[in-house]
Design an enzyme around this catalytic site. Structure first.
Site, PDB file in Angstrom:
ATOM      1  N   HIS A   1      38.646  52.229  34.165  1.00 10.60           N
ATOM      2  CA  HIS A   1      40.272  50.948  34.172  1.00 10.60           C
ATOM      3  C   HIS A   1      41.821  51.688  33.530  1.00 10.60           C
ATOM      4  O   HIS A   1      42.225  50.927  34.595  1.00 10.60           O
ATOM      5  CB  HIS A   1      40.074  50.185  32.958  1.00 10.60           C
ATOM      6  CG  HIS A   1      38.700  49.206  32.750  1.00 10.60           C
ATOM      7  ND1 HIS A   1      38.319  47.879  33.951  1.00 10.60           N
ATOM      8  CD2 HIS A   1      38.011  48.237  32.128  1.00 10.60           C
ATOM      9  CE1 HIS A   1      37.787  47.253  33.549  1.00 10.60           C
ATOM     10  NE2 HIS A   1      36.884  47.883  32.727  1.00 10.60           N
TER      11      HIS A   1
ATOM     12  N   HIS B   1      33.334  54.403  31.721  1.00 15.56           N
ATOM     13  CA  HIS B   1      33.770  53.009  32.235  1.00 15.56           C
ATOM     14  C   HIS B   1      35.837  52.585  31.675  1.00 15.56           C
ATOM     15  O   HIS B   1      35.602  52.428  32.909  1.00 15.56           O
ATOM     16  CB  HIS B   1      32.723  52.141  31.463  1.00 15.56           C
ATOM     17  CG  HIS B   1      34.014  51.247  31.813  1.00 15.56           C
ATOM     18  ND1 HIS B   1      32.861  49.710  32.671  1.00 15.56           N
ATOM     19  CD2 HIS B   1      33.942  49.598  31.324  1.00 15.56           C
ATOM     20  CE1 HIS B   1      33.268  49.106  32.971  1.00 15.56           C
ATOM     21  NE2 HIS B   1      34.089  48.566  31.483  1.00 15.56           N
ATOM     22  N   GLU B   2      35.929  52.647  30.064  1.00 18.38           N
ATOM     23  CA  GLU B   2      37.116  52.390  29.458  1.00 18.38           C
ATOM     24  C   GLU B   2      38.117  52.840  30.641  1.00 18.38           C
ATOM     25  O   GLU B   2      39.033  52.923  31.022  1.00 18.38           O
ATOM     26  CB  GLU B   2      37.508  52.463  28.170  1.00 18.38           C
ATOM     27  CG  GLU B   2      37.063  51.475  27.979  1.00 18.38           C
ATOM     28  CD  GLU B   2      36.283  49.672  28.117  1.00 18.38           C
ATOM     29  OE1 GLU B   2      37.863  49.693  28.801  1.00 18.38           O
ATOM     30  OE2 GLU B   2      34.958  48.973  28.368  1.00 18.38           O
TER      31      GLU B   2
ATOM     32  N   HIS C   1      42.788  52.811  37.388  1.00 20.96           N
ATOM     33  CA  HIS C   1      43.429  52.010  37.876  1.00 20.96           C
ATOM     34  C   HIS C   1      44.719  51.838  37.584  1.00 20.96           C
ATOM     35  O   HIS C   1      45.489  51.477  38.595  1.00 20.96           O
ATOM     36  CB  HIS C   1      41.903  50.524  38.033  1.00 20.96           C
ATOM     37  CG  HIS C   1      41.903  49.750  38.602  1.00 20.96           C
ATOM     38  ND1 HIS C   1      41.197  48.240  38.893  1.00 20.96           N
ATOM     39  CD2 HIS C   1      42.390  49.833  39.862  1.00 20.96           C
ATOM     40  CE1 HIS C   1      41.894  47.678  39.504  1.00 20.96           C
ATOM     41  NE2 HIS C   1      42.433  48.521  40.634  1.00 20.96           N
TER      42      HIS C   1
HETATM   43 ZN   LIG Z   1      35.291  47.088  31.804  1.00 23.17          ZN
END
Ligand SMILES: [Zn+2]
Length: 688
Positions: free
Chosen positions: A480, A476-477, A483
């Site tokens: 980011h 998940h991290e 992104h």
């Molecule tokens: Zn998050």
């Protein structure tokens, strides 16, 4: 470096006062000392104020160049200092760093207000925006820059008259202080309510490590020979899933639910009520009927009604699933459940029905393999990225690792910093932040991003074995981080993950899909001692159990989200009449059919830090709102052949590579050829 307020006291050796000479402008952490931050913040704010003053007082008629571009160029020292300081302050929260944070957070907030509420600046931007011919001649990102600055200043109150702005500054100041007090009281009350245990037999079900942590916590608080269970943020304490002693589970659940209660020394109810009243007043000042409308005016949802439509659509199905899960759990337990029983029996059902034993997975989740053969591997397959460790570059702490990232054509994209393990000075949780923003305006071609996790440090010479949840969090991290690394923009305003709050969790949630993607899983989930692959029956059990427990998870989340909306849907009059937090909360939950004592909201009002302190007020819905896009995107990848360069490039072109430079929902439509279909979220969460 422009220094319009050149100040003789500025030391010539402060590395924050000039652009970094290191690769990708990585802050020179080896040279930065704590006192450099104070000086750089002071100098940076003065410099920015002078630059903004020069723009606002410019005698020439406003143009895109002399107003918007000038604003984007302004504040370089402040921006460099803020990114370096706030990008590391949660990972290195020493007393000295926390003192700087406490001292500068309110000053930086007031500095931000002074820029956003500047009447002259606002008038210039409106004039640029009003020149239709000039606007039409701008490229799309530049046009969006004008629109975004205008909207952000408008919703902040830049268009109000001076007396209204004075009241607005007062309200902003008081609300910031209420948020800080809420956090402080909640922490104190959580400490007061920690559960003390005299007999170790009551801790049956916890691991040896958890028991010794409880003994250490008790000793630290002067209760040698006892055990202390400290409280965590959500209502459902993780120990509730494993403690076999029902009475202790009851005590723990009651302590969690009582935080901030009116009976307690660190009661938060008055803070909640004043916050709600002042937010309603501020919304009225800004021309909205309630705070939720003001907060959502600048979001992808746009109006509270659209949020309520989504949450209201999910709530009845979640309530039905809770009932079905309750029946299964009571069947397993052989007695009616109470709230403190839920997690315990859910774990038993997961084991008996799905044969899921998450603990048995850990030897297959060795951190280096997860990183290189899982996370990096998926990014290489999708985007063609490659990662090389740079031992010659310093992070902000010796444990931080630095990787250089290259694009498929060999072009450098920037640096990825990884700070994996827990330490005393690191705050809890996991997060991503940017240390350097890519943008072409200021000739910064690449980005520096950082991931923090809180994985316990293994014993000397031992490998780090991740839990299932830690592995998911890592993917998940990293979503980011991708992104932030891939964003290619002209203006700093749109750099990295600078998108709407109710959009920012979407790319990170999508990246979680690769964790269990068969090809990726086969590549990284290998036993650290035997070299065996993760047995297929473990994988099958995991996949089969994926939607089990979604009734509870969705129900407690929706209850908190709807409670957050309810507090911020009321106007000044109703806010003034509301005198009792518990009654308001009970009525709000009953109104949406989620007043189930077995499944309390994830946070009750008196300890709802997201909404009364962390800045998620009226926006706690953002997680499930982003998940509509996430689930629809996962479906798109599946429909189109999954983990391929073609898919990765398409997703990058329209979504993950554009930062905040285009309208997020329009970009989504270009990516998908349609708006997101909620059907995929309903299926995932078993809400169909
Ligand atoms: Zn998050």
């Amino acid at each position: 470096m422009p220094a319009p307020t050149a100040d003789a006291s500025v030391t010539s050796n402060n590395p924050l006062l000039r652009p970094s000479p290191l690769p990708h402008s990585l802050p020179p952490f080896a040279l930065i000392r704590d006192e450099h931050y104070r000086e750089a913040f002071d100098h940076g704010m003065a410099e920015h104020r002078a630059e903004v003053e020069a723009i606002a007082a410019d005698p020439d008629p406003p143009t895109f160049e002399n107003t918007l571009v000038a604003l984007e160029r302004a504040g370089a020292t402040l921006s460099r200092t803020s990114l370096a300081f706030f990008g590391t302050s949660s990972s290195l929260a020493t007393d000295a760093v926390q003192a700087i944070e406490e001292e500068y957070a309110p000053r930086l907030a007031a500095h931000g207000d002074a820029v956003r509420l500047d009447t002259r600046l606002y008038a210039r931007i409106r004039e640029v925006h009003g020149d239709e011919a000039a606007m039409a001649a701008l490229d799309p990102e530049s046009r969006r820059l004008v629109e975004r600055h205008l909207t952000e200043m408008t919703v902040a109150g830049a268009g109000l008259d001076e007396s209204a702005k004075d009241r607005l500054r007062e309200l902003n100041g008081r609300l910031a202080s209420l948020g800080t007090q809420f956090e402080k009281r909640l922490l104190a009350d959580s400490n007061d309510l920690a559960v003390l245990v005299d007999d170790v037999a009551q801790l049956d079900g916890l691991t040896a490590g958890e028991i010794s942590a409880a003994a250490a916590a008790a000793a630290e608080h002067g209760h040698d020979g006892s055990w202390l269970i400290t409280l965590v943020l959500p209502t459902a304490h993780p120990h509730l899933a494993s403690l076999t002693d029902r009475d202790l589970r009851r005590r723990l659940h009651e302590a969690q639910s009582a935080r901030g209660n009116r009976r307690n020394a660190n009661d938060t109810t008055e803070l909640v009520l004043e916050t709600v009243r002042l937010r309603a007043e501020r919304a009225a000042l800004l021309g909205y009927d309630a705070h939720a409308a003001a907060a959502l005016a600048d979001s992808t949802a746009r109006t509270p009604q659209r949020v309520l439509d989504l949450l209201g659509r999910l709530a009845p199905a979640a309530a039905r699933n809770i009932e079905a899960e309750r029946a299964l759990l009571e069947d397993e337990a052989g007695h009616p459940l109470e709230a403190h029983d839920w997690a315990f029996w859910a774990e038993r059902v997961r084991a008996s029905r799905y044969a899921v034993d998450l603990a048995a997975m850990r030897p297959f989740l060795e951190a280096e393999r997860v990183l290189h053969d899982g996370i990096f591997h998926a990014a290489e397959q999708l985007y063609g990225l490659t990662f090389h460790e740079r031992d010659d570059l310093d992070g902000y702490h010796p444990e931080v690792r630095v990787f250089e990232v290259h694009d498929a054509d060999g072009a450098p994209l920037g640096l990825y910093l990884l700070d994996l393990h827990t330490r005393d000075t690191k705050k809890g949780g996991a997060w991503m932040n940017s240390l350097v923003h890519q943008n072409t305006l200021l000739d910064q071609p690449s980005a520096v991003v950082c991931n923090n996790l809180n994985v316990p440090m293994p014993g000397p010479g031992e490998p780090t074995l991740l839990t299932y949840d830690e592995t998911r969090t890592f993917f998940h991290e990293f979503g980011h981080a991708i992104h932030g690394l891939l964003a290619r923009v002209t203006y700093p305003h749109f750099a990295s993950t600078r998108v709407f709050r109710d959009f920012v969790e979407y790319p990170s949630q999508v990246n979680e899909m690769w964790m269990l993607w068969p090809e990726v899983l086969a590549n990284y989930a290998i036993h650290h001692e035997t070299g065996e692959r993760l047995p297929q029956e473990l994988v099958d059990g995991l996949l089969a159990a994926e939607s089990f427990g979604e009734g509870f998870a969705t129900g407690e989340y929706l209850a908190a989200s709807l409670l957050d909306q309810a507090w911020h849907a009321i106007g000044v009059e109703e806010a003034t009449r509301t005198l009792d937090v518990a009654t308001f909360e009970a009525d709000a939950l009953a109104a949406v059919g989620l007043a189930n004592p077995l499944v309390p909201p994830r946070y009750r009002s008196t300890y709802f830090a997201h909404t009364f302190s962390y800045g998620y007020d009226a926006q706690y819905y953002a997680y499930i709102w982003s998940e509509v896009l996430d689930a629809d995107t996962v479906a798109w990848f599946r429909e189109n052949g999954g983990l391929t360069r073609a898919n990765g490039d398409h997703y990058r072109r329209h979504v993950v590579g554009i930062g905040g430079a285009a309208d997020p929902l329009e970009s989504y439509r270009e990516f998908r050829g349609a708006d997101a279909d909620i059907r995929h979220l309903l299926e995932r969460r078993g809400l169909g």
